[in-house]
Design an enzyme around this catalytic site. Structure first.
Site, mmCIF file in Angstrom:
data_model
loop_
_atom_site.group_PDB
_atom_site.id
_atom_site.type_symbol
_atom_site.label_atom_id
_atom_site.label_comp_id
_atom_site.label_asym_id
_atom_site.label_seq_id
_atom_site.Cartn_x
_atom_site.Cartn_y
_atom_site.Cartn_z
ATOM 1 N N HIS A 329 0.828 -1.225 0.000
ATOM 2 C CA HIS A 329 0.000 0.000 0.000
ATOM 3 C C HIS A 329 0.858 1.269 0.000
ATOM 4 C CE1 HIS A 329 -0.440 0.895 4.639
ATOM 5 N NE2 HIS A 329 0.807 0.686 4.289
ATOM 6 N N GLU A 358 -3.001 -6.762 4.402
ATOM 7 C CA GLU A 358 -3.303 -5.357 4.085
ATOM 8 C C GLU A 358 -4.794 -5.118 4.206
ATOM 9 O OE1 GLU A 358 -1.503 -2.727 2.341
ATOM 10 O OE2 GLU A 358 0.297 -3.715 1.576
ATOM 11 N N GLU A 385 -5.253 2.673 -0.507
ATOM 12 C CA GLU A 385 -5.646 1.329 -0.089
ATOM 13 C C GLU A 385 -6.451 0.727 -1.250
ATOM 14 O OE1 GLU A 385 -5.011 -0.227 3.179
ATOM 15 O OE2 GLU A 385 -3.513 1.312 2.904
HETATM 16 C C1 SAM Z 1 4.936 0.455 6.270
HETATM 17 S S1 SAM Z 1 6.422 -0.351 6.684
HETATM 18 C C2 SAM Z 1 5.861 -1.961 7.115
HETATM 19 C C3 SAM Z 1 6.792 -2.687 8.024
HETATM 20 C C4 SAM Z 1 6.255 -4.035 8.503
HETATM 21 N N1 SAM Z 1 6.006 -4.955 7.405
HETATM 22 C C5 SAM Z 1 5.020 -3.855 9.335
HETATM 23 O O1 SAM Z 1 3.928 -4.179 8.873
HETATM 24 O O2 SAM Z 1 5.125 -3.356 10.449
HETATM 25 C C6 SAM Z 1 7.196 -0.607 5.127
HETATM 26 C C7 SAM Z 1 8.553 -1.266 5.231
HETATM 27 O O3 SAM Z 1 9.102 -1.373 3.909
HETATM 28 C C8 SAM Z 1 10.489 -1.156 4.026
HETATM 29 N N2 SAM Z 1 11.043 -0.799 2.702
HETATM 30 C C9 SAM Z 1 10.868 0.351 2.003
HETATM 31 N N3 SAM Z 1 11.538 0.301 0.836
HETATM 32 C C10 SAM Z 1 12.163 -0.916 0.803
HETATM 33 C C11 SAM Z 1 12.973 -1.581 -0.157
HETATM 34 N N4 SAM Z 1 13.300 -0.992 -1.323
HETATM 35 N N5 SAM Z 1 13.414 -2.815 0.126
HETATM 36 C C12 SAM Z 1 13.080 -3.429 1.299
HETATM 37 N N6 SAM Z 1 12.298 -2.861 2.245
HETATM 38 C C13 SAM Z 1 11.844 -1.616 1.993
HETATM 39 C C14 SAM Z 1 10.591 -0.038 5.033
HETATM 40 O O4 SAM Z 1 11.891 0.064 5.561
HETATM 41 C C15 SAM Z 1 9.553 -0.476 6.052
HETATM 42 O O5 SAM Z 1 10.102 -1.301 7.040
#
Ligand code: SAM
Length: 422
Positions: A329, A358, A385
């Site tokens: 999302h 999600e 969403e």
């Molecule tokens: C909204 S958070 C969700 C974290 C976890 N899955 C949760 O539900 O609590 C999105 C996650 O995606 C990670 N993220 C963003 N870009 C990324 C990338 N290119 N590769 C790996 N992770 C990434 C961020 O660091 C973050 O931890």
């Protein structure tokens, strides 16, 4: 109060409905607490005059939010908690925090009027369940993150939309977030360069859905039947689940606790800055850095579905499940498709499952927690969403078919299960 008799009859009928939920809430009946809360919101909307509603949303809540933000900076809630149940007076709080007595007094009075703390006498205050929660990083940092990062984006959204002639935002480098924070960087790039905000965000991620039922809970998604009943005991070295973009690893920790029967490795993947925040000693999960825009590194040897059926186990099959929670999302369809296309080649037909945790926006009756998350994703990432149809379309484009969607009740995130389309 100027309430017409129709109005008061409506309010009374909501109160009657609320009464019918008291027992179910007492007995922890799933969804009852959320239903009661929704009715209390409806009752507030019925009882308030228009000018009270404007006062509440226009000043009372912004003042509460600012006062909480200030109080967390000053560690006021820690001071209340430390008193161990005794009231704390304004002079004590002023001397502990270094703030002026009269400023602390007006801050505490508003926090009490808005149910954040208790007032036990003149200039004397006590903690509440909420104020105690605000001493714990996963809650406290949610306040800082929402105030400092999301707040300005919401404020900037009307101006941004006016400038762009009210088109639905869709550019991750040029949306309300960039407009408000005066940057051209996408949200996660910006966040990654600001360690304080990033830490707040990650801590908040580990706490924002606390108290809600999740897919690992009994009666939600049949974890055993769908994921591990056919795994054999010699599968300890095989990867069971990869949590892609898994943040600090809270979901994997929860999975270990709630499903001790699961054999196999649990692998966390996220950006290096996030993985570096984790205390390795306390983890029974594997911490790896991985950019989800690159090919998935946990993968088996490619084979046909018919081969896999012969032996549903083994190291060479890759992970049983690849899991995304609140990841897709954050990205528009084009980027989400790239993320999915980097996973699909690692999945074994007939064996691997893709799990997406999600929101699925219902066609009717979406709750405030879903609709506000939709707005948050717009304000921060110029994204949205998705409805069930939008999820099915996106997954279909990546060559995946949805094999089930499990939704609990009242605005909880759903669990979407998909497999390779054969
Ligand atoms: C909204 S958070 C969700 C974290 C976890 N899955 C949760 O539900 O609590 C999105 C996650 O995606 C990670 N993220 C963003 N870009 C990324 C990338 N290119 N590769 C790996 N992770 C990434 C961020 O660091 C973050 O931890």
């Amino acid at each position: 109060m100027d309430l017409s008799s129709n109005h008061s009859r409506d309010a009374a009928s909501v109160v009657r409905e609320m009464n019918t939920l008291i027992d179910p809430v007492d007995h922890n009946q799933p969804g009852a607490r959320e239903a009661l809360l929704a009715l209390s919101h409806r009752l507030t909307a019925m009882l308030e005059t228009p000018s009270e509603t404007i006062q509440r949303i226009g000043w009372a809540e912004p003042a509460r939010f600012a006062a909480i933000r200030i109080a967390t900076d000053l560690k006021v809630f820690d001071a209340l908690k430390k008193a161990g149940g005794d009231s704390v007076n304004i002079s004590q709080l002023a001397s502990e925090t270094g703030a002026e007595n009269s400023l602390i007094a007006r801050t505490m009075k508003h926090l009490s009027a808005m149910n954040v703390v208790g007032e036990t006498g003149a200039d004397e205050f006590s903690p509440t369940r909420f104020s105690n929660a605000l001493t714990i990083p996963k809650y406290r940092d949610g306040i800082s993150y929402c105030f400092d990062v999301a707040g300005p984006s919401f404020h900037g959204t009307p101006g941004y939309l006016k400038d762009t002639k009210y088109q639905n935002p869709g550019n991750i480098s040029d949306g309300p977030f960039q407009y408000a924070h005066r940057t051209e960087e996408p949200f996660f790039v910006w966040l990654g360069k600001r360690p304080e905000h990033f830490e707040h965000f990650n801590n908040y991620m580990s706490g924002y859905r606390q108290g809600k039922r999740g897919w690992m809970d009994e009666g939600f998604y049949p974890v055993r039947e769908r994921l591990y009943h056919d795994m054999q005991n010699d599968d300890e070295n095989a990867v069971f689940l990869v949590d892609v973009g898994g943040g600090l690893g809270h979901d994997l920790e929860e999975l270990r606790v709630k499903h001790p029967g699961i054999r196999g490795r649990l692998v966390l993947q996220d950006q290096p800055e996030v993985i570096a925040q984790i205390d390795k000693a306390s983890n029974s999960i594997e911490l790896t850095t991985h950019d989800f825009f690159t090919p998935q590194s946990v993968k088996g040897t490619p084979r046909q579905e018919s081969d896999v059926r012969k032996k549903l186990t083994g190291l060479d099959l890759g992970a049983r499940a690849y899991y995304f929670h609140s990841v897709l999302h954050d990205w528009n369809d084009a980027s989400s498709l790239k993320i999915l296309q980097n996973i699909v080649p690692a999945m074994q037909p007939g064996f691997s499952k893709l799990l997406i945790n999600e929101n699925v926006v219902p066609d009717v009756g979406a709750t405030w927690s879903i609709t506000s998350m939709d707005w948050l994703t717009m304000a921060l990432g110029a994204v949205r969403e998705r409805t069930e149809k939008q999820w099915r379309d996106l997954l279909g484009q990546a060559g995946l078919k949805v094999t089930g969607i499990w939704t609990y009740d009242q605005g909880t995130e759903s669990l979407i299960e998909a497999e390779i389309e054969v």
